[in-house]
Design a protein around this motif. Structure first.
Motif, short mmCIF file in Angstrom:
data_model
loop_
_atom_site.label_atom_id
_atom_site.label_comp_id
_atom_site.label_asym_id
_atom_site.label_seq_id
_atom_site.Cartn_x
_atom_site.Cartn_y
_atom_site.Cartn_z
N GLU A 333 45.90 160.23 86.45
CA GLU A 333 44.81 159.28 86.21
C GLU A 333 43.47 159.67 86.83
O GLU A 333 42.42 159.28 86.33
N GLY A 334 43.47 160.45 87.88
CA GLY A 334 42.22 160.99 88.42
C GLY A 334 42.11 162.47 88.11
O GLY A 334 43.04 163.24 88.40
N PRO A 335 40.98 162.94 87.54
CA PRO A 335 40.90 164.34 87.13
C PRO A 335 40.96 165.35 88.27
O PRO A 335 41.64 166.38 88.15
N LEU A 336 40.27 165.11 89.37
CA LEU A 336 40.34 166.04 90.49
C LEU A 336 41.73 166.00 91.13
O LEU A 336 42.28 167.04 91.52
N TYR A 337 42.31 164.82 91.22
CA TYR A 337 43.67 164.68 91.75
C TYR A 337 44.65 165.52 90.92
O TYR A 337 45.50 166.23 91.47
N LYS A 338 44.51 165.47 89.61
CA LYS A 338 45.39 166.24 88.75
C LYS A 338 45.21 167.74 88.98
O LYS A 338 46.19 168.49 89.04
N ASP A 339 43.96 168.19 89.11
CA ASP A 339 43.71 169.61 89.34
C ASP A 339 44.35 170.09 90.64
O ASP A 339 44.96 171.16 90.69
N ILE A 340 44.20 169.30 91.70
CA ILE A 340 44.75 169.72 92.99
C ILE A 340 46.27 169.66 92.98
O ILE A 340 46.94 170.57 93.49
N ALA A 341 46.82 168.60 92.39
CA ALA A 341 48.28 168.50 92.31
C ALA A 341 48.86 169.67 91.52
O ALA A 341 49.89 170.25 91.90
N THR A 342 48.20 170.05 90.43
CA THR A 342 48.65 171.20 89.63
C THR A 342 48.56 172.49 90.43
O THR A 342 49.49 173.31 90.41
#
Length: 392
Positions: A333-342
């Motif tokens: 749901e958060g774009p930066l969160y998704k990038d870091i989690a990936t």
């Protein structure tokens, strides 16, 4: 390299700081269409042109789609170009964003970010910018008027070095319309930093070329892969440009900025001015109350600075990512969160990570909110997404 000695400081909004950077860069063509909160950038630039302070062609167009199309054409001839937009204007440009990147044109665009309709909101969040994250543009997110000024200048150097368009974004209204002291560089020194280089392929009647033609399945994939490689190169070149800028002008930022991270157990990762400023204030309070808190700010968002982010978060027990945009329907749901989690998953790293959505439509973000995030990380570290500051 000697740092310039003479300092000239002006009280400027971030929008005006961007305009001064464009003037210092000696831009050839600017295409303009007004949209809040971007309008005062091009208003100031138009003053510079009208007063003879900037020798440039100012093109008044009927839409944002045309504004970007105009600078695409100008950049294709070899001109140094600039435009700016926000919110629905960036959405109307979306088709041309891909064209600019695919044609490898060194366009620089400022985006004081603003929420998207519907309902209509003229206030700031990063919904517009995050919709453009996969268009092939280099994307910076600045956190002060000074940084926006410096980054626009750096953006021209980077764009012309790797043949890619560059966006420089920052908080709409919270930065675009607020005044800060900005140190302006000597314009002759800026132009030495931005030498004019002949590009190998431009539109020239004496040497006809075709740009942006049909690509068959035999070749289209290769063109797209070249953009992938160019963005990888941009990661390295962005660091080099920032370092050289620091040597010349005494200010540099890196691609990732950290605050009190040397011994931090818990970190907030943020972008933009309001989130980063509040997080730093909260980290100071948390430290006073016994929580080893720190902050990481992502300045270069595309290409994503994976190595630098992972290095910054290496020693923490848990971290939170504060996003001011929503990826509807995504598990993150958060774009930066998704990038870091990936990035962490791909590098075999497993840490508790809290995704926080906040500041949507310029909902006020308090220092106390950021402090609460630190207490959540310490008391119950886990992986989840929290919508903070919303009435439910």
């Amino acid at each position: 390299m000697q740092v310039q000695k003479t300092k000239h400081i002006e009280a400027l909004t971030t929008n005006y700081a961007v305009a001064y950077a464009v003037k210092a860069a000696d831009v050839d063509v600017i295409a303009v269409y007004p949209i809040t909160p971007q309008t005062t950038i091009v208003e100031k630039i138009s003053e510079f042109v009208a007063n003879g302070e900037l020798n440039a062609e100012l093109i008044h167009v009927e839409s944002e789609h045309s504004a970007l199309s105009a600078v695409v054409g100008a950049a294709a001839t070899g001109a140094r170009v600039f435009t700016a937009t926000s919110s629905q204007g960036l959405e109307l440009m979306h088709e041309v964003l891909h064209i600019a990147a695919g044609m490898r044109l060194p366009i620089v665009m400022a985006v004081p970010s603003r929420a998207l309709s519907a309902p209509i909101s003229i206030h700031g969040d990063y919904s517009d910018l995050m919709n453009a994250r996969d268009t092939g543009w280099v994307i910076y997110i600045a956190a002060s008027a000074q940084e926006a000024y410096d980054t626009v200048i750096q953006a021209f150097r980077l764009a012309e070095s790797v043949s890619l368009p560059v966006m420089v974004s920052y908080d709409g209204f919270l930065m675009s319309h607020t005044v800060e002291p900005v140190e302006l560089n000597d314009e002759e020194e800026v132009r030495k930093f931005l030498p004019r280089a002949l590009r190998p392929y431009t539109l020239n009647p004496k040497r006809p070329v075709t740009m942006g033609p049909l690509a068959s399945p035999d070749w289209y994939y290769e063109f797209k892969y070249q953009q992938v490689l160019a963005l990888k190169e941009a990661y390295k070149v962005a660091k080099e440009v920032d370092s050289e800028y620091g040597r010349r002008f005494g200010r540099s930022y890196g691609v990732v900025e950290t605050y009190r991270m040397e011994d931090a157990d818990y970190a907030i990762v943020a972008y933009g001015g309001a989130s980063y400023g509040n997080a730093r204030a909260a980290a100071d309070i948390a430290r006073e109350r016994g929580i080893a808190a720190g902050v990481v700010r992502v300045r270069l968002y595309r290409p994503f600075p994976t190595a630098d982010v992972l290095k910054a978060l290496n020693g923490v027990k848990a971290f939170a990512v504060v996003d001011r945009a929503i990826m509807f329907g995504s598990p993150a749901e958060g774009p930066l969160y998704k990038d870091i989690a990936t990035a962490m998953y791909m590098h075999g790293i497993d840490k508790p990570a809290l995704g926080v959505i906040h500041g949507i439509g310029q909902r006020t973000m308090y220092v106390e909110d950021m402090y609460k995030i630190y207490t959540m990380l310490r008391e119950n570290p886990r992986k989840e997404v929290v919508f903070m500051g919303v009435r439910v």
